[in-house]
Write a protein that holds these residues in place. Structure first.
Motif, PDB file in Angstrom:
ATOM      1  N   TYR A 120      -4.164   8.085   6.109  1.00 29.64           N
ATOM      2  CA  TYR A 120      -5.707   7.811   6.324  1.00 29.64           C
ATOM      3  C   TYR A 120      -6.663   8.110   5.310  1.00 29.64           C
ATOM      4  O   TYR A 120      -6.451   8.962   4.813  1.00 29.64           O
ATOM      5  CB  TYR A 120      -5.991   8.704   7.716  1.00 29.64           C
ATOM      6  N   GLN A 121      -7.501   7.211   5.270  1.00 21.23           N
ATOM      7  CA  GLN A 121      -8.361   7.226   4.064  1.00 21.23           C
ATOM      8  C   GLN A 121      -9.699   7.299   4.668  1.00 21.23           C
ATOM      9  O   GLN A 121     -10.219   6.391   5.499  1.00 21.23           O
ATOM     10  CB  GLN A 121      -8.549   6.050   3.305  1.00 21.23           C
TER      11      GLN A 121
ATOM     12  N   PHE B 242     -11.990   6.113   9.322  1.00 22.14           N
ATOM     13  CA  PHE B 242     -10.928   6.263   8.506  1.00 22.14           C
ATOM     14  C   PHE B 242     -10.110   4.774   8.508  1.00 22.14           C
ATOM     15  O   PHE B 242     -10.159   4.215   9.613  1.00 22.14           O
ATOM     16  CB  PHE B 242      -9.772   7.256   8.854  1.00 22.14           C
ATOM     17  N   ASP B 243      -9.349   4.446   7.391  1.00 24.94           N
ATOM     18  CA  ASP B 243      -8.484   3.307   7.317  1.00 24.94           C
ATOM     19  C   ASP B 243      -7.290   3.870   7.391  1.00 24.94           C
ATOM     20  O   ASP B 243      -6.826   4.345   6.241  1.00 24.94           O
ATOM     21  CB  ASP B 243      -8.921   2.545   5.889  1.00 24.94           C
TER      22      ASP B 243
ATOM     23  N   VAL C 250      -5.053   2.925  -2.618  1.00 22.08           N
ATOM     24  CA  VAL C 250      -6.150   2.900  -1.689  1.00 22.08           C
ATOM     25  C   VAL C 250      -7.195   2.382  -2.519  1.00 22.08           C
ATOM     26  O   VAL C 250      -7.335   2.218  -3.778  1.00 22.08           O
ATOM     27  CB  VAL C 250      -6.468   4.312  -1.277  1.00 22.08           C
TER      28      VAL C 250
ATOM     29  N   TYR D 195      -1.842   6.842  -6.020  1.00 18.86           N
ATOM     30  CA  TYR D 195      -1.770   8.012  -5.933  1.00 18.86           C
ATOM     31  C   TYR D 195      -0.364   8.337  -5.695  1.00 18.86           C
ATOM     32  O   TYR D 195       0.214   7.697  -4.964  1.00 18.86           O
ATOM     33  CB  TYR D 195      -2.595   8.698  -4.785  1.00 18.86           C
TER      34      TYR D 195
ATOM     35  N   ARG E 196     -10.894   2.181  -4.126  1.00 17.25           N
ATOM     36  CA  ARG E 196     -12.083   2.735  -4.288  1.00 17.25           C
ATOM     37  C   ARG E 196     -12.853   1.668  -5.082  1.00 17.25           C
ATOM     38  O   ARG E 196     -13.141   0.671  -4.547  1.00 17.25           O
ATOM     39  CB  ARG E 196     -11.594   3.660  -5.610  1.00 17.25           C
TER      40      ARG E 196
ATOM     41  N   ASP F 219       0.703  -1.285   0.010  1.00 20.74           N
ATOM     42  CA  ASP F 219      -0.021   0.060   0.012  1.00 20.74           C
ATOM     43  C   ASP F 219       0.822   1.063  -0.166  1.00 20.74           C
ATOM     44  O   ASP F 219       0.420   2.278  -0.710  1.00 20.74           O
ATOM     45  CB  ASP F 219      -1.021  -0.001   1.116  1.00 20.74           C
TER      46      ASP F 219
ATOM     47  N   SER G 296     -13.920   7.711   5.023  1.00 25.09           N
ATOM     48  CA  SER G 296     -15.147   7.228   4.679  1.00 25.09           C
ATOM     49  C   SER G 296     -16.143   7.411   5.541  1.00 25.09           C
ATOM     50  O   SER G 296     -15.931   7.439   6.807  1.00 25.09           O
ATOM     51  CB  SER G 296     -15.086   5.769   4.251  1.00 25.09           C
TER      52      SER G 296
ATOM     53  N   ASP H 213     -10.387  13.294   0.612  1.00 30.53           N
ATOM     54  CA  ASP H 213     -10.678  11.943   1.592  1.00 30.53           C
ATOM     55  C   ASP H 213      -9.351  11.201   2.113  1.00 30.53           C
ATOM     56  O   ASP H 213      -9.404  10.091   2.759  1.00 30.53           O
ATOM     57  CB  ASP H 213     -11.391  10.988   0.995  1.00 30.53           C
ATOM     58  N   LEU H 214      -8.244  11.794   1.726  1.00 32.13           N
ATOM     59  CA  LEU H 214      -6.899  11.037   2.245  1.00 32.13           C
ATOM     60  C   LEU H 214      -6.049  12.280   3.062  1.00 32.13           C
ATOM     61  O   LEU H 214      -5.998  13.262   2.748  1.00 32.13           O
ATOM     62  CB  LEU H 214      -6.176  11.068   1.025  1.00 32.13           C
TER      63      LEU H 214
END
Length: 271
Positions: free
Chosen positions: A206-207, A217-218, A87, A95, A89, A66, A209, A189-190
């Protein structure tokens, strides 16, 4: 007062005179050497007398599949970085973003540690080697304990600033000045963060949602060891131990409030 009590009183007086006039100054001299050595471990130009740029070190922080991040660390700043994050989606998306030298990412923890360390050095240097502490035990003990308390407080804050990073909310991270240094910017969102934890430099992603109206956050994390941070922490610990040992010794004698101390140093008591 019995002869035994008089002898004990005399021995206590002689021992404390020696500690006050000899050992306190000896420990302060040792502390000064340790703290100067510690401050030199920080590769920051403004701490030294030369005009050379901050020493630059390159580190790779990776947590497959990741996160991969290659950073250049110079003192208390990440002066450049290449960041690649994947990430989820609808599908896995990669990214890429960078930190450029004209907009470095500041690591406030390192600067805080330096500030506290320099304050400790100033407290140590405030006592000249020829300084004579006050003649009454209750006053001399208070004076030494106050000085050692100030030094210990600075050292504890400096060490803690490197070991325990300040917690920030996701909103704080998203709005931070450091996030604005990223080129190109990441999606809204990141959020990312760099921080120091003990001898490690940590990169966190941190992602965000929303699940049934609840923000989640993930997190993803990668880290690497920074050798000079480990050396700094060792020196902080050694200085703290020396200072605390002397303080504990002075505290024992501070119980004897009526013991008077002469202005001349005495010889240590032999057990």
């Amino acid at each position: 007062m019995t002869d035994c009590e008089k002898e004990e009183y005399s021995n206590l007086k002689m021992e404390f005179e020696w500690i006050l006039h000899q050992e306190v100054h000896s420990v302060l001299t040792q502390l000064h050497t340790i703290l100067l050595e510690c401050v030199q471990r920080f590769p920051v130009t403004r701490l030294s007398n030369d005009n050379n740029p901050n020493k630059m070190e390159k580190f790779v922080l990776s947590s497959p599949p990741d996160v991969k991040c290659v950073v250049t660390l110079a003192g208390d700043s990440i002066t450049s970085a290449e960041i690649n994050v994947k990430v989820q989606r609808q599908q896995m998306v990669l990214y890429r973003t960078t930190i450029l030298s004209e907009n470095p990412w500041k690591l406030q923890q390192i600067q805080d540690a330096v500030n506290h360390l320099q304050q400790a050095i100033r407290f140590v240097e405030s006592i000249d080697k020829d300084y004579t502490f006050k003649t009454f035990l209750c006053r001399s003990s208070d004076e030494v304990l106050h000085l050692l308390g100030n030094i210990l407080s600075c050292l504890q804050r400096g060490r803690t600033s490197l070991i325990v990073p300040r917690k920030k909310t996701i909103d704080d991270l998203l709005k931070s000045r450091n996030m604005k240094t990223l080129t190109p910017p990441l999606p809204e969102d990141l959020a990312i963060s760099f921080y120091v934890q003990s001898h490690k430099l940590v990169f966190a992603l941190y992602q965000l949602s929303v699940d049934h109206g609840v923000m989640k956050f993930d997190p993803h994390q990668a880290e690497c060891s920074v050798p000079w941070l480990n050396e700094v922490l060792v020196l902080f610990t050694v200085a703290l131990q020396q200072c605390q040992q002397l303080k504990d010794k002075i505290c024992i004698f501070s119980q004897y409030k009526d013991l008077t101390i002469s202005s001349r140093p005495a010889s240590p008591v032999k057990c």
